[in-house]
Design a protein around this motif. Sequence first.
Motif, PDB file in Angstrom:
ATOM      1  N   LEU A 157       0.133   4.674   8.043  1.00 34.44           N
ATOM      2  CA  LEU A 157       0.964   3.653   7.402  1.00 34.44           C
ATOM      3  C   LEU A 157       0.236   3.088   6.190  1.00 34.44           C
ATOM      4  CD1 LEU A 157       2.009   1.868  10.694  1.00 34.44           C
ATOM      5  CD2 LEU A 157       3.549   3.165   9.192  1.00 34.44           C
ATOM      6  N   ASP A 158       1.002   2.782   5.161  1.00 38.74           N
ATOM      7  CA  ASP A 158       0.417   2.107   4.002  1.00 38.74           C
ATOM      8  C   ASP A 158       0.072   0.673   4.409  1.00 38.74           C
ATOM      9  OD1 ASP A 158      -0.136   0.719   1.699  1.00 38.74           O
ATOM     10  OD2 ASP A 158       1.383   1.734   0.501  1.00 38.74           O
ATOM     11  N   PRO A 159      -1.217   0.300   4.394  1.00 38.57           N
ATOM     12  CA  PRO A 159      -1.603  -1.010   4.925  1.00 38.57           C
ATOM     13  C   PRO A 159      -1.046  -2.189   4.119  1.00 38.57           C
ATOM     14  CG  PRO A 159      -3.473   0.076   3.875  1.00 38.57           C
ATOM     15  CD  PRO A 159      -2.370   1.087   3.962  1.00 38.57           C
ATOM     16  N   LEU A 160      -0.607  -1.934   2.894  1.00 37.33           N
ATOM     17  CA  LEU A 160      -0.188  -3.048   2.041  1.00 37.33           C
ATOM     18  C   LEU A 160       1.330  -3.243   2.008  1.00 37.33           C
ATOM     19  CD1 LEU A 160      -2.568  -2.704  -1.049  1.00 37.33           C
ATOM     20  CD2 LEU A 160      -2.946  -3.862   1.111  1.00 37.33           C
ATOM     21  N   ARG A 161       2.086  -2.378   2.726  1.00 41.26           N
ATOM     22  CA  ARG A 161       3.547  -2.531   2.697  1.00 41.26           C
ATOM     23  C   ARG A 161       4.052  -2.884   4.090  1.00 41.26           C
ATOM     24  NH1 ARG A 161       5.992   0.540  -1.255  1.00 41.26           N
ATOM     25  NH2 ARG A 161       7.850  -0.642  -0.708  1.00 41.26           N
TER      26      ARG A 161
ATOM     27  N   GLN B  77       8.583   0.280   4.367  1.00 36.86           N
ATOM     28  CA  GLN B  77       8.215   1.696   4.429  1.00 36.86           C
ATOM     29  C   GLN B  77       9.356   2.530   5.000  1.00 36.86           C
ATOM     30  OE1 GLN B  77       4.168   2.677   5.424  1.00 36.86           O
ATOM     31  NE2 GLN B  77       3.513   0.543   5.418  1.00 36.86           N
TER      32      GLN B  77
ATOM     33  N   GLU C  63      12.096   2.752   2.313  1.00 34.38           N
ATOM     34  CA  GLU C  63      11.728   3.707   1.262  1.00 34.38           C
ATOM     35  C   GLU C  63      12.096   5.135   1.675  1.00 34.38           C
ATOM     36  OE1 GLU C  63       7.521   4.249   0.495  1.00 34.38           O
ATOM     37  OE2 GLU C  63       7.916   4.613  -1.624  1.00 34.38           O
ATOM     38  N   VAL C  64      11.754   5.500   2.916  1.00 30.68           N
ATOM     39  CA  VAL C  64      12.056   6.862   3.371  1.00 30.68           C
ATOM     40  C   VAL C  64      13.569   7.091   3.419  1.00 30.68           C
ATOM     41  CG1 VAL C  64      11.837   8.474   5.284  1.00 30.68           C
ATOM     42  CG2 VAL C  64       9.911   7.045   4.648  1.00 30.68           C
TER      43      VAL C  64
ATOM     44  N   TYR D 118       3.191  -6.535   8.625  1.00 35.66           N
ATOM     45  CA  TYR D 118       2.314  -5.530   8.013  1.00 35.66           C
ATOM     46  C   TYR D 118       1.650  -4.751   9.152  1.00 35.66           C
ATOM     47  CZ  TYR D 118       2.888  -7.851   3.550  1.00 35.66           C
ATOM     48  OH  TYR D 118       3.415  -8.357   2.399  1.00 35.66           O
TER      49      TYR D 118
ATOM     50  N   ILE E 169       9.694   5.984  11.666  1.00 33.86           N
ATOM     51  CA  ILE E 169       9.760   6.568  10.317  1.00 33.86           C
ATOM     52  C   ILE E 169      10.006   8.075  10.424  1.00 33.86           C
ATOM     53  CG2 ILE E 169       8.408   7.078   8.250  1.00 33.86           C
ATOM     54  CD1 ILE E 169       7.058   4.353   8.626  1.00 33.86           C
TER      55      ILE E 169
END
Lengths: 297, 332, 314
Positions: B106-110, B115, B118-119, B155, B171
């Motif tokens: 996982l993107d730690p900042l989103r 997330q 986005e997908v 987060y 996801i």
Amino acid sequence: MTATIDATTSALPESAAPPTTTTRRRRRMTVSARIAAGVVGLIVLVAIVGPFLVGDPNAGDAARRLLPVGTAGHILGTDGQGRDVFARIVDGTRLSLLAGLVPVLFAAVVGTALGVTAGLAGKWGHRSIMRTLDVFYAFPAVLLAIAIAAALGSGISNSIIALAVILVPPVARVAETETRRLADLDYMDAARASGASRLAIATRQVLPNVAPPVVVYCTALIGLSIVYAAGLSFLGLGVSPPTAEWGLMVSDHTQYIYTAPFLAAIPAIAILVASVAFNVLGDGLRDLLDVRSEARA
Amino acid sequence: MSTSSVAPLQVTSLTTTFVSRHRSVDVVRGVSFTLRRGETMMLLGESGSGKSVTARSIMQLYGASAKLGGSVTMNGMELLGMSGSELRSLRGGQVALIPQDPTGALDPLRRIGAQLVEVLNVHGVETTKPAARRRAEELLAMVGIPDPKRVADSYPHQLSGGMRQRAVIAIAVSCDPQVLIADEPTTALDVTVQAQILELIVELQQRSGTAVLMVTHDVGVARDFGGRIGVMYAGKLVEEGPAAQVLGDPKHPYTAGLLAALPTPGVERGHLRSIVGAPPPVGAFPAGCAFAPRCPQARPSCHEQDPPLVDVAPDRSAACPVVNTTVGERAA
Amino acid sequence: MASYVGKRLLMAIPILFGVSIVIFITIKIIPGDPVASLLGPTGSPEARAALTERLGLNDPWPVQYVKWLGHTLTGDLGTSIARRSDVAPMVLDALANTLILSAAAAVIAIVLGVAVGALTALRRTGVLARLGNALALFSISVPQYSIGLLLIIYLAAGAGLFPVSGMYAANGGGGFVDLFNHLILPAVTAALVPAGIIARMFRSSVLDVMSMDFVEALTARGLSHRRVMLHAFHNTVPSLLTVAGLQIGYLLGGVIFVEAVFAWPGIGLLVYQSITQRDLPVIQAGVLVSALAFVMLNLVVDALHGLVDPRIRA
Ligand SMILES: Nc1ncnc2c1ncn2[C@@H]1O[C@H](COP(=O)(O)OP(=O)(O)O)[C@@H](O)[C@H]1O
Ligand code: SF4
Ligand SMILES: [Mg+2]
């Protein structure tokens, strides 16, 4: 366990031994680091014997002012008072190097002592030392050095004191980080369990492991310190004229920037070469000793 | 074999060679299997045998750093050599990956919700933000997250490992993939959470008929999961067949060794450590049968000829002539 | 978020307290007699005694410190020895000019550092990468005042492209364009060293992020290369902020040389001129406001850090 510390450590299994001595990869220095080491050696040599080899750096001939680079008898030309620039660069090496080197040596000793103490001290000892050092991080370092040097008055020893003060906190941080890392490892518990005193732990267990990163860091710091020291002289806070010193020479040569533009570049190049050499050597030592890279001051 | 051409995933003689400036190493050396709709295929083997590389090669995640050979088809469509944009719509759309470590996936900042959105947007499943957001919360609920709204606004670092892996699974299944590749999806999790995550994957598979390729080094997990199994050693499949049969009656000494390494049931799960010696490192596979240096049944000929994977029983294959002849001799 | 910023503000208070003590100590270590230097050699003994009393020099140090702190907090930074006027307005004007220069230099340093760092990280081999590395090494080793001199020589004096000193042209100057023209050389000079450091740090941070698992995971989700790179660069921002914050400190210190060379009327030039005049109140005030500005800027950087990185907000 009644064994002495030395016996304890040698009897420990590999995994519990300090990682800096067991898992460190032994590597060779890069070519550039070797060249840098050669340049550093040469600079030190010039600093020691150079002044005996060149003529009086203060002997000027007003009739032979601002001669260009390459003039016969004056390889690097002459300055505004007709003094030989080469002789002054060579003669100035000693002071310029000392002004950069001594503060780092001082900072290495004091910073390591403070950092190791903080790392081994209890919560409050650690806090009071590190929070005090944080205060120095609130100043733009060069400005603090300028304030201290200005308060003490010009003179090379005052510039050295000023630089030493601002270099202690970053060295202490490096030493503290490394000490804390070591303190988390099992082998320190083993040493403690064997009843070793704090001082014994600090000198026998911690220092040998803290030394490599500090040495690496300080080597690169010398490069920075040389630039800073020359900067203080440039501002009129280091040695006084007519002494030959690189920073002062830059400042002195600046007045002829339109008539002899290259003149000011010569001492600047000397500073640059010395600084690059120590920086590259520091990088090389870091690879050689496989120390994790630390942020620069 | 005409049915296999429309299988969700068919891998034929897949080879993966990592190329760097100085050398190239073969890591996957001719792996073939077919994954049918709703089916599970397990890749079992010691760590370093090339399971993850096989999984990632199917999705072509290595880019220019690896050279792929053989063929990978989905519903008959060849994947190797596909254009970038075709691959992109395939990845996350028709074939999705659940990696081992949910923290790293996982993107730690989103935020989790962002997330997911986005997908969904990228694959055109939901084209508007609010709709995507609603769908994201549904997906989180579907993977068993009790308060999907809060988790969507969280987060990754604010969630537990198990919750994070559920989010990663949400996801992965967000665009209804036909093939789900799970690379040791529970290894990084607490033992208590592991079973829940595996159950979730089975549940999702049964609900939507997704085919699952499950990578594991844990015989216990393989046993629980059922389906088909491929045992991997040194970049090759050494045995393949229905999981119950392969684990019940292994036809390859390596599989037998793995099972022997298992402690008695009820005791802690074994992690395949008790076969003597270590697997050969990539780039230094021995000639002949790669397992020969560790194989208790090895014969001189084993060191010379690399045995191919051949049918040894209906629906089963193995790559060991020695054992299979002994099996045959015994039967005679 | 608000509580995070509040916590940072609270942590700044002891730091500022420490800063004030350090400055006070530099005042106290000055060798020589401040009364004599203020009165000159002609002062009568009575005048000397009166001034000593008025300056509070008979009080014990802690009392002197508290008084000094009180003055400082109310904006009284003392009187310039050389100019015989209030230090505070002088220093504040200079600070504004220094901040203009530092801000311009910070922008240049970050843009240049990020560009060179990203380039050398993404193309690890080849001429360009070597050039970038060499530039980064060069810029952290070179004495800043000499870059300034070279720029003066070749761009200003040689080619006549830019003015070489001051902030506005003496006659007919004024406007933004004039300021910009005067700003560009000193800003580039001041930016070069921090740009080199930012480049080195940013390079390793890009390499770190690119080796993280989520880059592969994002590709596996079907995101385009461009989108994956956006995520990756987003993840370099926290460490970039940290480095940039540190470098602002370097800038605020380093500008003294740049200001001295380019006669930019900031804190640096003020301090430089005061050194030759031994005008210590001005030097101390200059260092004090620089440290204050530095602490404030660090607070802003911390707040931004909390804004981009949810992990440190908690
Ligand atoms: N990107 C890569 N480049 C080079 N070698 C790799 C790469 N990824 C994996 N390998 C090597 O391939 C072998 C198989 O790895 P992997 O598929 O991860 O094993 P596992 O079966 O445990 O999943 C390992 O020896 C590993 O070192
Ligand atoms: S072929 Fe020979 S070495 Fe390989 S598994 Fe069979 S018996 Fe063992
Ligand atoms: Mg794996």
